[in-house]
Scaffold this active site. Structure first.
Site, PDB file in Angstrom:
ATOM      1  N   ARG A 183     -12.162  16.155   7.652  1.00  0.00           N
ATOM      2  CA  ARG A 183     -12.909  16.521   6.435  1.00  0.00           C
ATOM      3  C   ARG A 183     -14.345  16.895   6.769  1.00  0.00           C
ATOM      4  O   ARG A 183     -14.966  16.266   7.631  1.00  0.00           O
ATOM      5  CB  ARG A 183     -12.909  15.356   5.439  1.00  0.00           C
ATOM      6  CG  ARG A 183     -11.561  15.098   4.821  1.00  0.00           C
ATOM      7  CD  ARG A 183     -11.580  13.856   3.961  1.00  0.00           C
ATOM      8  NE  ARG A 183     -10.531  12.947   4.363  1.00  0.00           N
ATOM      9  CZ  ARG A 183     -10.473  11.663   4.031  1.00  0.00           C
ATOM     10  NH1 ARG A 183     -11.404  11.130   3.276  1.00  0.00           N
ATOM     11  NH2 ARG A 183      -9.473  10.920   4.449  1.00  0.00           N
TER      12      ARG A 183
ATOM     13  N   HIS B 120     -13.046   3.338  -0.069  1.00  0.00           N
ATOM     14  CA  HIS B 120     -13.064   2.312   0.985  1.00  0.00           C
ATOM     15  C   HIS B 120     -13.751   1.037   0.504  1.00  0.00           C
ATOM     16  O   HIS B 120     -14.230   0.247   1.312  1.00  0.00           O
ATOM     17  CB  HIS B 120     -13.854   2.780   2.241  1.00  0.00           C
ATOM     18  CG  HIS B 120     -13.228   3.883   3.018  1.00  0.00           C
ATOM     19  ND1 HIS B 120     -13.977   4.878   3.619  1.00  0.00           N
ATOM     20  CD2 HIS B 120     -11.945   4.150   3.338  1.00  0.00           C
ATOM     21  CE1 HIS B 120     -13.173   5.704   4.257  1.00  0.00           C
ATOM     22  NE2 HIS B 120     -11.928   5.292   4.104  1.00  0.00           N
TER      23      HIS B 120
ATOM     24  N   ARG C 182      -2.580  -2.003  -3.438  1.00  0.00           N
ATOM     25  CA  ARG C 182      -3.760  -1.168  -3.250  1.00  0.00           C
ATOM     26  C   ARG C 182      -3.643   0.034  -4.182  1.00  0.00           C
ATOM     27  O   ARG C 182      -2.631   0.739  -4.186  1.00  0.00           O
ATOM     28  CB  ARG C 182      -3.816  -0.666  -1.809  1.00  0.00           C
ATOM     29  CG  ARG C 182      -4.987   0.255  -1.615  1.00  0.00           C
ATOM     30  CD  ARG C 182      -4.902   1.045  -0.355  1.00  0.00           C
ATOM     31  NE  ARG C 182      -6.059   1.917  -0.258  1.00  0.00           N
ATOM     32  CZ  ARG C 182      -6.073   3.038   0.436  1.00  0.00           C
ATOM     33  NH1 ARG C 182      -5.012   3.412   1.098  1.00  0.00           N
ATOM     34  NH2 ARG C 182      -7.149   3.780   0.473  1.00  0.00           N
TER      35      ARG C 182
ATOM     36  N   ASN D  15       0.868  -1.176   0.000  1.00  0.00           N
ATOM     37  CA  ASN D  15       0.000   0.000   0.000  1.00  0.00           C
ATOM     38  C   ASN D  15       0.909   1.233   0.000  1.00  0.00           C
ATOM     39  O   ASN D  15       1.454   1.616   1.037  1.00  0.00           O
ATOM     40  CB  ASN D  15      -0.878  -0.043   1.264  1.00  0.00           C
ATOM     41  CG  ASN D  15      -1.847   1.121   1.335  1.00  0.00           C
ATOM     42  OD1 ASN D  15      -1.807   2.039   0.517  1.00  0.00           O
ATOM     43  ND2 ASN D  15      -2.709   1.095   2.345  1.00  0.00           N
TER      44      ASN D  15
ATOM     45  N   GLU E 119      -8.430  -4.844   5.184  1.00  0.00           N
ATOM     46  CA  GLU E 119      -8.262  -4.545   3.761  1.00  0.00           C
ATOM     47  C   GLU E 119      -7.096  -5.329   3.156  1.00  0.00           C
ATOM     48  O   GLU E 119      -7.160  -5.752   2.012  1.00  0.00           O
ATOM     49  CB  GLU E 119      -8.057  -3.034   3.576  1.00  0.00           C
ATOM     50  CG  GLU E 119      -9.359  -2.268   3.777  1.00  0.00           C
ATOM     51  CD  GLU E 119      -9.172  -0.805   4.115  1.00  0.00           C
ATOM     52  OE1 GLU E 119      -8.760  -0.503   5.247  1.00  0.00           O
ATOM     53  OE2 GLU E 119      -9.427   0.041   3.242  1.00  0.00           O
TER      54      GLU E 119
END
Ligand code: ADP
Length: 399
Positions: free
Chosen positions: A241, A180, A91, A7, A384
């Protein structure tokens, strides 16, 4: 079969070597400050001491070389040679409209990933560097790209179109993509297993609540809507955010505060969310501590966050025509008893009711609903990396 999961971020590279025979992590680690002074690799082998290797890494190729030497090292290594690695799973954040599933990396796939740079200028370039670095170090090992956006490619048009002039979609591909996806897919599949029902017969709302958060409506195993949009800025309130806001606020702030478009983008991505509202932290643990100490802004931040998630649950129950299970995952969703309680509070009318005692249990897959609840509420730790490794194995075995 051993699979390396990579990743790559702009200045970091995370990895896990997974033994697919028992899904055990043989080693994992993180390269930090790639291309910056003071770069280092933290390598954590199973059953051995962790090591920190401080060595200059001027790019991702250097980082991968260092990872490889750590994996085969006499002292802290876990394999005898690189030929033990059967495949690498990467990823990749953005696959645009080109990928509705993971893909074996070849020239065409690389071109398609490059074509998505415009859509994810911060994320796709480091992923490309990570792939190229691995190709250089392991030229004969098959590699697979696993996209954050792929799972959401099943959304119907009414869910992914914005009501903007149609030509903006044609010219720039402006639409909802969602992110996601690897996590939402993993926990939805685990939820079906836990409930003992085929995923094709279930309506599941998956709540990935971490630093970045998104909610997905998974109907019959497919994502039919998700809260993040063209970028990961949209949807629920997050650590830093804003989530959904009135788009007119952008122009208003630019004019009043004399800020450029880039500066407002930074404000919405990095200085907003629960951090912006509370002025305390983006970390939910700090905010709960502050709220318990009587900090009103911290309390407000938590209330606004939980309310934004609750609204999506209602919305997605409506678009799916009901809901069988709610799943909480990621840092906040897995760990915060209070957040889960706040979100499902007063949802008994929908058949959602959680058991206080079960809600207090942490760190494992668990059904936290009361026995009489019509809708099951589940906590499922996301994974993940395992999902990337599983997809990689599937594709490599098929090839
Ligand atoms: P990312 O989106 O970066 O992958 P994670 O899923 O790891 O993030 O989530 C990180 C967040 O999880 C932290 O910012 C923190 O707010 C939250 N978190 C972790 N443990 C707890 C806890 N016990 N209670 C509340 N929040 C927690």
């Amino acid at each position: 079969m051993k699979i390396l999961v990579v990743n790559a971020g702009s200045s970091s590279l995370k990895y896990q070597l997974i033994n697919m025979n028992n899904e055990e992590i043989m080693a994992k680690g993180l390269c930090e400050r790639i291309g910056i002074e003071g770069s280092q690799l933290k390598h954590e082998p199973k059953d051995k001491d962790s090591v920190v290797i401080a060595e200059p890494m001027k790019n991702h190729t250097d980082a991968i070389r260092l990872v490889i030497s750590a994996l085969v090292d006499k002292n802290h290594g876990v394999i005898n040679g690189m030929d033990e690695i059967a495949a690498v799973g990467h990823r990749v954040v953005h696959g645009g409209e080109a990928f509705n599933a993971s893909a074996i990396i070849n020239e065409d796939v690389m071109k398609a990933i490059e074509a998505c740079i415009d859509l994810a200028p911060l994320h796709n370039p480091p992923a490309i560097s990570g792939i190229e670095a691995c190709k250089e170090a392991m030229p004969s090992v098959p590699m697979v790209a696993v996209f954050d956006t792929a799972f959401h490619q099943t959304m119907p048009k009414q869910a992914y179109f914005y009501a903007l002039p149609y030509e903006l979609y044609e010219k720039y591909k402006i639409r909802r993509y969602g992110f996601h996806g690897t996590s939402h897919k993993y926990v939805a599949e685990r939820a079906a297993k836990l409930l003992g029902k085929p995923i094709e017969e279930l309506k599941i709302i998956t709540c990935h609540l971490g630093n970045g958060s998104s909610i997905t409506a998974v109907k019959n195993g497919k994502s039919i809507d998700t809260s993040m949009g063209f970028t990961p800025l949209a949807g629920v309130v997050m650590g830093t955010r804003s989530g959904d806001i009135d788009p007119a606020i952008v122009k208003f702030i630019m004019e009043k505060e004399n800020l450029s478009a880039k500066e407002v983008d930074g404000l919405l991505n990095k200085k907003s969310g629960v951090l912006g509202l509370s002025s305390v932290s983006s970390d939910f643990r700090d905010i709960f501590t502050a709220a318990n100490d009587g900090n009103d802004k911290a309390k407000l931040a938590l209330d606004v966050f939980a309310y934004s998630v609750k609204k999506y649950i209602g919305e997605y129950a409506a678009v799916m025509g009901g809901v069988d299970a709610i799943v909480f995952t990621a840092g906040v969703g897995e760990n915060s008893v209070q957040v889960r309680g706040m979100i499902v509070d007063d949802l008994e009318f929908m058949g959602i009711k959680i058991d206080e005692e079960k809600n207090g249990i942490r760190g494992k897959e668990i059904d936290i609903s009361t026995a009489d609840a019509k809708v099951r509420t589940l906590v499922i730790p996301t994974n993940e990396e395992l999902m990337i490794a599983l997809d990689t194995r599937k594709l490599v075995e098929k090839a």
